[in-house]
Design an enzyme around this catalytic site. Sequence first.
Site, PDB file in Angstrom:
ATOM      1  N   GLY A   5       4.414   2.972   5.180  1.00  0.00           N
ATOM      2  CA  GLY A   5       4.599   4.408   4.996  1.00  0.00           C
ATOM      3  C   GLY A   5       5.495   4.785   3.838  1.00  0.00           C
ATOM      4  O   GLY A   5       6.025   5.892   3.810  1.00  0.00           O
ATOM      5  N   MET A  57      -6.013   1.749   6.364  1.00  0.00           N
ATOM      6  CA  MET A  57      -6.807   0.561   6.108  1.00  0.00           C
ATOM      7  C   MET A  57      -8.188   0.572   6.773  1.00  0.00           C
ATOM      8  O   MET A  57      -8.910  -0.418   6.725  1.00  0.00           O
ATOM      9  CB  MET A  57      -6.024  -0.699   6.505  1.00  0.00           C
ATOM     10  N   ILE A  67     -12.066   1.986   6.908  1.00  0.00           N
ATOM     11  CA  ILE A  67     -13.075   2.567   6.011  1.00  0.00           C
ATOM     12  C   ILE A  67     -13.687   3.792   6.681  1.00  0.00           C
ATOM     13  O   ILE A  67     -14.125   3.720   7.835  1.00  0.00           O
ATOM     14  CB  ILE A  67     -14.174   1.527   5.698  1.00  0.00           C
ATOM     15  N   LEU A  68     -13.673   4.912   5.965  1.00  0.00           N
ATOM     16  CA  LEU A  68     -14.255   6.141   6.506  1.00  0.00           C
ATOM     17  C   LEU A  68     -15.735   6.202   6.131  1.00  0.00           C
ATOM     18  O   LEU A  68     -16.105   5.988   4.979  1.00  0.00           O
ATOM     19  CB  LEU A  68     -13.530   7.368   5.950  1.00  0.00           C
ATOM     20  N   ASN A 104      -7.481   9.089  -1.801  1.00  0.00           N
ATOM     21  CA  ASN A 104      -6.958   7.771  -1.435  1.00  0.00           C
ATOM     22  C   ASN A 104      -6.101   7.250  -2.575  1.00  0.00           C
ATOM     23  O   ASN A 104      -6.397   7.494  -3.746  1.00  0.00           O
ATOM     24  CB  ASN A 104      -8.134   6.800  -1.201  1.00  0.00           C
ATOM     25  N   HIS A 106      -4.808   3.733  -4.298  1.00  0.00           N
ATOM     26  CA  HIS A 106      -5.223   2.330  -4.331  1.00  0.00           C
ATOM     27  C   HIS A 106      -4.387   1.577  -5.368  1.00  0.00           C
ATOM     28  O   HIS A 106      -4.183   2.079  -6.480  1.00  0.00           O
ATOM     29  CB  HIS A 106      -6.713   2.243  -4.682  1.00  0.00           C
TER      30      HIS A 106
HETATM   31  C1  GAR Z   1      -0.178   1.116  -0.956  1.00  0.00           C
HETATM   32  O1  GAR Z   1       0.128   0.183  -1.955  1.00  0.00           O
HETATM   33  C2  GAR Z   1      -1.596   1.614  -1.138  1.00  0.00           C
HETATM   34  O2  GAR Z   1      -1.980   1.705  -2.474  1.00  0.00           O
HETATM   35  C3  GAR Z   1      -2.383   0.562  -0.418  1.00  0.00           C
HETATM   36  O3  GAR Z   1      -1.626   0.280   0.733  1.00  0.00           O
HETATM   37  C4  GAR Z   1      -0.246   0.432   0.415  1.00  0.00           C
HETATM   38  C5  GAR Z   1       0.390   1.260   1.501  1.00  0.00           C
HETATM   39  O4  GAR Z   1       1.775   1.199   1.398  1.00  0.00           O
HETATM   40  N1  GAR Z   1      -3.687   1.030  -0.082  1.00  0.00           N
HETATM   41  C6  GAR Z   1      -4.746   0.245  -0.062  1.00  0.00           C
HETATM   42  O5  GAR Z   1      -4.702  -0.938  -0.318  1.00  0.00           O
HETATM   43  C7  GAR Z   1      -6.032   0.944   0.323  1.00  0.00           C
HETATM   44  N2  GAR Z   1      -7.150   0.110   0.026  1.00  0.00           N
HETATM   45  P1  GAR Z   1       2.687   2.190   2.235  1.00  0.00           P
HETATM   46  O6  GAR Z   1       2.242   2.102   3.683  1.00  0.00           O
HETATM   47  O7  GAR Z   1       4.070   1.667   2.041  1.00  0.00           O
HETATM   48  O8  GAR Z   1       2.489   3.564   1.651  1.00  0.00           O
END
Ligand code: GAR
Length: 196
Positions: free
Chosen positions: A11, A92, A94-95, A109, A111
């Site tokens: 988060g 995490m 997939i929608l 989103n 990424h």
């Molecule tokens: C982030 O780095 C985001 O870019 C990635 O998950 C992490 C969440 O971190 N998202 C993905 O990989 C989506 N495919 P957080 O929970 O500390 O914000």
Amino acid sequence: MRTIILGSGKGTNAKALLDASIQNQLGATEIVAVYSDVAGSGILEVAQSHEVEFRHINANPTTAKLSGKDEQVWIEALSADNPDLIVLAGFMKILQKPILDCFPNSIINIHPSLLPSFKGLGSIENAYRLGVKITGCTIHWVNTEIDGGKIIAQAPVRIMEGDDLEMVAARIHAAEHMLLPWVVSDLSLGNIPFPE
Ligand code: GAR
């Protein structure tokens, strides 16, 4: 702009948004709730500590996609919040089409790569192992193609000689924490248009 954040992990991106909101740096954004499919996840603690509504809703942990009965429960819960914008911040699951159709042109989103390179899981590690010299993060509209929707904004991050994976990951996350509040703020102010 009524905004909901969805996440599954630590988060830190949700925290960046909530901190920006407290500092009046999110334009016309109102963060109405934070949702997670993972009970006890950091993102729910972040929401609690920022005194924002937070909810855990189950999603089958053995499948990558949000589907079936789970999907309907999510649709009902999110619809009740009547969001203008849904931010996937480390969500995490997939929608698929049913949920995307309920919130057309209103889901973004974040990424951790410069899309279209390194889609899917393990993006930071894959870029690092391959020896790319510039990676980064991307914010994009969500459609049925995984990490394939129209790109809204990107921030580049250099990978330098002697960096280890953790250093690269930390640099990408720092870039995310700057880019995401900026994009959300600009969406709320109309500086970045929503798709037609
Ligand atoms: C982030 O780095 C985001 O870019 C990635 O998950 C992490 C969440 O971190 N998202 C993905 O990989 C989506 N495919 P957080 O929970 O500390 O914000």
